[in-house]
Design an enzyme around this catalytic site. Structure first.
Site, short mmCIF file in Angstrom:
data_model
loop_
_atom_site.label_atom_id
_atom_site.label_comp_id
_atom_site.label_asym_id
_atom_site.label_seq_id
_atom_site.Cartn_x
_atom_site.Cartn_y
_atom_site.Cartn_z
N LYS A 115 0.83 -1.21 0.00
CA LYS A 115 0.00 0.00 0.00
C LYS A 115 0.86 1.25 0.00
CE LYS A 115 -4.29 -1.93 0.59
NZ LYS A 115 -5.67 -1.93 0.96
N LYS A 197 -2.63 -10.43 -7.19
CA LYS A 197 -3.97 -10.87 -6.79
C LYS A 197 -5.04 -9.92 -7.34
CE LYS A 197 -5.16 -8.59 -2.52
NZ LYS A 197 -6.19 -8.58 -1.52
N LYS A 200 -9.99 -5.22 -5.36
CA LYS A 200 -11.08 -4.32 -5.73
C LYS A 200 -10.61 -2.91 -5.99
CE LYS A 200 -13.18 -4.75 -1.31
NZ LYS A 200 -12.18 -4.41 -0.30
P1 ATP Z 1 -8.27 -3.65 -1.52
O1 ATP Z 1 -8.01 -3.69 -2.99
O2 ATP Z 1 -9.09 -2.47 -1.08
O3 ATP Z 1 -7.05 -3.86 -0.66
P2 ATP Z 1 -9.16 -6.37 -1.56
O4 ATP Z 1 -9.90 -6.65 -2.81
O5 ATP Z 1 -7.78 -6.87 -1.45
O6 ATP Z 1 -9.25 -4.84 -1.20
P3 ATP Z 1 -10.17 -6.83 1.14
O7 ATP Z 1 -11.32 -6.01 1.56
O8 ATP Z 1 -8.83 -6.42 1.65
O9 ATP Z 1 -10.09 -6.97 -0.43
O10 ATP Z 1 -10.41 -8.35 1.53
C1 ATP Z 1 -11.65 -8.92 1.85
C2 ATP Z 1 -11.51 -10.42 1.89
O11 ATP Z 1 -11.36 -10.93 0.57
C3 ATP Z 1 -10.29 -10.93 2.67
O12 ATP Z 1 -10.67 -12.08 3.39
C4 ATP Z 1 -9.30 -11.27 1.62
O13 ATP Z 1 -8.41 -12.26 2.03
C5 ATP Z 1 -10.20 -11.76 0.50
N1 ATP Z 1 -9.59 -11.54 -0.81
C6 ATP Z 1 -9.23 -10.34 -1.33
N2 ATP Z 1 -8.72 -10.50 -2.56
C7 ATP Z 1 -8.76 -11.84 -2.82
C8 ATP Z 1 -8.37 -12.63 -3.93
N3 ATP Z 1 -7.84 -12.08 -5.02
N4 ATP Z 1 -8.56 -13.96 -3.86
C9 ATP Z 1 -9.10 -14.53 -2.77
N5 ATP Z 1 -9.48 -13.85 -1.68
C10 ATP Z 1 -9.33 -12.51 -1.69
#
Ligand code: ATP
Ligand code: LTN
Length: 334
Positions: A115, A197, A200
């Site tokens: 980040k 990964k 969002k």
């Molecule tokens: P950001 O982009 O804002 O960091 P993010 O998409 O990584 O968000 P989070 O809100 O941080 O998502 O995560 C919510 C849940 O979704 C967590 O349990 C995280 O482990 C899971 N998660 C996030 N991205 C993935 C992915 N690509 N595959 C599987 N699980 C995921």
């Protein structure tokens, strides 16, 4: 709430529209746990402001996320579903746990490093101490299990270390939680950059499939997903694009990897991608329909918000009072 069931806590940031990664890595698993565990599912808006958010958008995203929790099948009667900012005990315990977290530990967190690279203009203290607030989220509720995607493993380890450190000084105050990371769907990768990964907050919209993407959009994003120069559908580290699509297919259709490989053994990438796209659409369409139904029912949503905060508040107060007493804060005069 049944006292004999083990307790589960998990949360998601309302930092954007949720992706297929969030759904498969987290939400979909949560729904499977709700009958056997006493579950709290939080919308962690306090975590979301560690990166700059537009206030109106954050409010909308929080309500949308709540709607999506409900639409995937989380039952507010069985689970405690609430906004983190409505239960101020998170912030209070977060502060105390900051005093039990070492800078050396925070410096090692890969999410912090990622980040920082992404938000070089706003490397704030909240982003840095994010893991102690996350530890507070979990420890406040004495959670036994924390279902998350693979990317949260490091934060969970730190939560366990903080809990053990605190217990070492003050006795058994916190339950030391275990991670619950399912193999299938735990790490969905970005469609066009499958070494990263799916996230969002990704700026490249073709990297992510959103829970609310329309069928045509899903099919189009699938078509553009990165593959490789072979023409063989198999799971292999040197084939990250195809492996990711296979992983998605297995997760949405509940198929074993070997069976999926067999199913697509003699087809080209085009046909394979269409099949994966159709499987994703079939999974998401009914959820999208429910989202529209639920968001129209304002009174219902408001009731869920109010009840969830009350239930969470009740449990959180018990732990926080105990912790405050242990560390030596003077009792309140009533
Ligand atoms: P950001 O982009 O804002 O960091 P993010 O998409 O990584 O968000 P989070 O809100 O941080 O998502 O995560 C919510 C849940 O979704 C967590 O349990 C995280 O482990 C899971 N998660 C996030 N991205 C993935 C992915 N690509 N595959 C599987 N699980 C995921
Ligand atoms: N850090 C997590 C979100 C999160 C969380 C939690 C997950 C905040 N607090 C407590 C599980 C338990 C993330 O970025 N996905």
């Amino acid at each position: 709430m049944a006292e004999d069931k083990k307790r589960i806590f998990s949360g998601m940031q309302p930092s954007g529209l949720i992706t297929l990664g969030n759904y498969l890595g987290a939400l979909n698993n949560w729904t499977k746990l709700q009958d056997d565990y006493d579950c709290l599912y939080c919308i962690v808006d306090m975590h979301a402001i560690t990166v700059r958010q537009d206030p109106a958008k954050l409010r909308k995203q929080s309500r949308d996320l709540l709607t999506q929790y409900l639409a995937v099948g989380l039952d507010p009667e069985k689970n405690t579903i609430y906004y983190q900012s409505h239960v101020s005990q998170h912030a209070e315990l977060g502060w105390i746990l900051n005093c039990f977290t070492y800078m050396g530990e925070l410096n090692r967190m890969t999410q912090f490093k990622d980040k920082c690279a992404k938000h070089a203009d706003n490397i704030n203290a909240g982003l840095y101490t994010y893991p102690s607030l996350m530890a507070a989220d979990i420890l406040l509720y004495q959670a036994d299990l924390v279902p998350v995607g693979e990317d949260q493993r490091q934060h969970l380890e730190l939560t366990r270390d903080i809990a053990q450190r605190f217990n070492g000084v003050y006795g058994d105050v916190f339950t030391v939680p275990e991670g619950y990371i399912s193999k299938v769907g735990a790490k969905i990768m970005a469609l066009q950059e499958p070494e990263r990964k799916m996230s969002k907050s990704d700026e490249n919209k073709n990297n992510t499939i959103l829970l609310m993407d329309e069928p045509a959009v899903i099919m189009n994003k699938m078509k553009r997903a990165m593959t490789d120069s072979e023409n063989e559908v198999r799971f292999a580290p040197e084939k990250p694009g195809i492996s990711n699509l296979l992983g998605i297919y297995c997760a949405v259709t509940d198929t074993k990897m070997a069976d999926a490989e067999r199913e697509f053994a003699n087809v080209g990438y085009g046909t394979f991608k269409t099949a994966v796209g159709e499987a994703v659409v079939a999974q998401l369409e009914p959820i999208q329909k429910r989202v529209h139904e639920i968001e129209a029912d304002k009174a219902y949503l408001d009731a869920v918000i109010k009840n969830g905060a009350e239930k969470a508040n009740y449990i959180a107060t018990r732990t926080l009072s105990k912790v405050q007493k242990k560390v030596g804060f003077p009792p309140r005069i009533r």
